[in-house]
Design a protein around this motif. Structure first.
Motif, mmCIF file in Angstrom:
data_model
loop_
_atom_site.group_PDB
_atom_site.id
_atom_site.type_symbol
_atom_site.label_atom_id
_atom_site.label_comp_id
_atom_site.label_asym_id
_atom_site.label_seq_id
_atom_site.Cartn_x
_atom_site.Cartn_y
_atom_site.Cartn_z
ATOM 1 N N GLY A 1 44.948 41.630 42.770
ATOM 2 C CA GLY A 1 45.193 42.806 41.947
ATOM 3 C C GLY A 1 46.621 43.225 42.181
ATOM 4 N N GLY A 2 47.248 43.708 41.180
ATOM 5 C CA GLY A 2 48.626 44.140 41.324
ATOM 6 C C GLY A 2 49.124 44.641 39.987
ATOM 7 N N ARG A 3 50.416 44.847 39.898
ATOM 8 C CA ARG A 3 50.994 45.354 38.662
ATOM 9 C C ARG A 3 52.396 44.794 38.489
ATOM 10 N N ARG A 4 52.671 44.440 37.244
ATOM 11 C CA ARG A 4 54.025 44.019 36.884
ATOM 12 C C ARG A 4 54.849 45.261 36.600
ATOM 13 N N VAL A 5 56.035 45.304 37.214
ATOM 14 C CA VAL A 5 56.990 46.382 36.989
ATOM 15 C C VAL A 5 58.311 45.702 36.672
ATOM 16 N N GLY A 6 58.680 45.686 35.395
ATOM 17 C CA GLY A 6 59.897 44.984 34.981
ATOM 18 C C GLY A 6 59.732 43.496 35.218
ATOM 19 N N LEU B 1 51.919 43.456 44.720
ATOM 20 C CA LEU B 1 50.546 43.453 45.178
ATOM 21 C C LEU B 1 50.525 43.825 46.655
ATOM 22 N N VAL B 2 49.328 44.155 47.139
ATOM 23 C CA VAL B 2 49.169 44.480 48.559
ATOM 24 C C VAL B 2 48.104 43.560 49.132
ATOM 25 N N ASN C 1 41.185 47.639 42.282
ATOM 26 C CA ASN C 1 41.658 46.753 43.346
ATOM 27 C C ASN C 1 42.087 47.550 44.570
ATOM 28 N N GLY C 2 42.780 48.650 44.339
ATOM 29 C CA GLY C 2 43.261 49.467 45.448
ATOM 30 C C GLY C 2 42.138 49.989 46.320
ATOM 31 N N LEU C 3 41.014 50.341 45.696
ATOM 32 C CA LEU C 3 39.868 50.817 46.462
ATOM 33 C C LEU C 3 39.344 49.724 47.387
ATOM 34 N N ASN D 1 45.234 45.363 57.772
ATOM 35 C CA ASN D 1 46.655 45.196 58.073
ATOM 36 C C ASN D 1 47.399 45.049 56.749
ATOM 37 N N LEU D 2 47.519 46.147 56.017
ATOM 38 C CA LEU D 2 48.085 46.101 54.670
ATOM 39 C C LEU D 2 49.546 45.664 54.698
ATOM 40 N N LEU D 3 49.897 44.826 53.715
ATOM 41 C CA LEU D 3 51.251 44.297 53.606
ATOM 42 C C LEU D 3 51.616 44.164 52.139
ATOM 43 N N THR D 4 52.745 44.732 51.746
ATOM 44 C CA THR D 4 53.216 44.647 50.366
ATOM 45 C C THR D 4 53.889 43.301 50.131
#
Length: 131
Positions: free
Chosen positions: A48-53, A58-59, A110-112, A120-123
Motif C-alpha cells: 500500500g502506498g501513494r504516488r506523489v508526483g 510506502l511504509v 493499508n495504514g491501519l 519497526n516501521l520504515l519509510t
C-alpha cells in the motif's frame, strides 16, 4: 526484538505468505517488484502506498526485516505497478522520515494494517520513471 514483536512478525508473515499470491494477481493492486538478492529472480510483493508526483511512498511494517526491503538494500532498481501500469524506479530507504506521519498521508486501509502489525516501521521512497 521483543517476544511480542517476534510473534507479531511471524503471524503477519504467515498470513502474508498465503494472501500475497492472491493479491498480486488483482489488476489494480499496487505491487513492488524487486530482484531476489540470492536467486536474482523477480519478487512481487503487494504493498500500500501513494504516488506523489514522480515518487511512490510506502511504509514497511517490519523495516529491514521485510524481505522486499532486504532485496532493495541489495539492488535498489525496482518496478512498481500502480493502477495496472508498471513503472521502473529506484527505491531508497528513508529512516529519517516519520513513518507514522507518513502513514497518515497514505491509503487508510493499508495504514491501519501496517500500524496494527508493524513493529519497526520504515519509510521507503521509489523515484519513478514510466516503463
Amino acid at each position: 526484538m521483543s517476544r511480542l514483536a517476534d510473534v507479531r512478525f511471524r503471524a503477519a508473515t504467515a498470513f502474508q505468505r498465503r494472501i500475497n499470491p492472491l493479491l498480486r494477481r488483482l489488476p489494480l493492486q499496487t505491487v513492488i517488484e524487486t530482484k531476489g538478492r540470492v536467486s536474482g529472480l523477480p519478487r512481487q510483493t503487494p504493498v500500500g502506498g501513494r504516488r506523489v508526483g514522480d515518487a511512490f511512498w510506502l511504509v514497511s511494517e517490519f523495516g529491514e526485516r521485510s524481505q522486499y526491503v532486504r532485496n532493495i538494500q541489495a539492488d535498489p532498481r525496482v518496478r512498481v505497478r500502480i493502477r495496472g501500469r508498471w513503472y521502473a524506479g529506484t527505491a531508497r530507504l528513508v529512516p529519517d522520515d516519520d513513518p507514522v506521519a507518513r502513514l497518515r498521508r497514505l491509503p487508510r486501509f493499508n495504514g491501519l494494517g501496517v500500524r496494527a502489525f508493524g513493529t519497526n516501521l520504515l519509510t521507503v521512497r521509489v523515484d519513478l520513471a514510466e516503463v
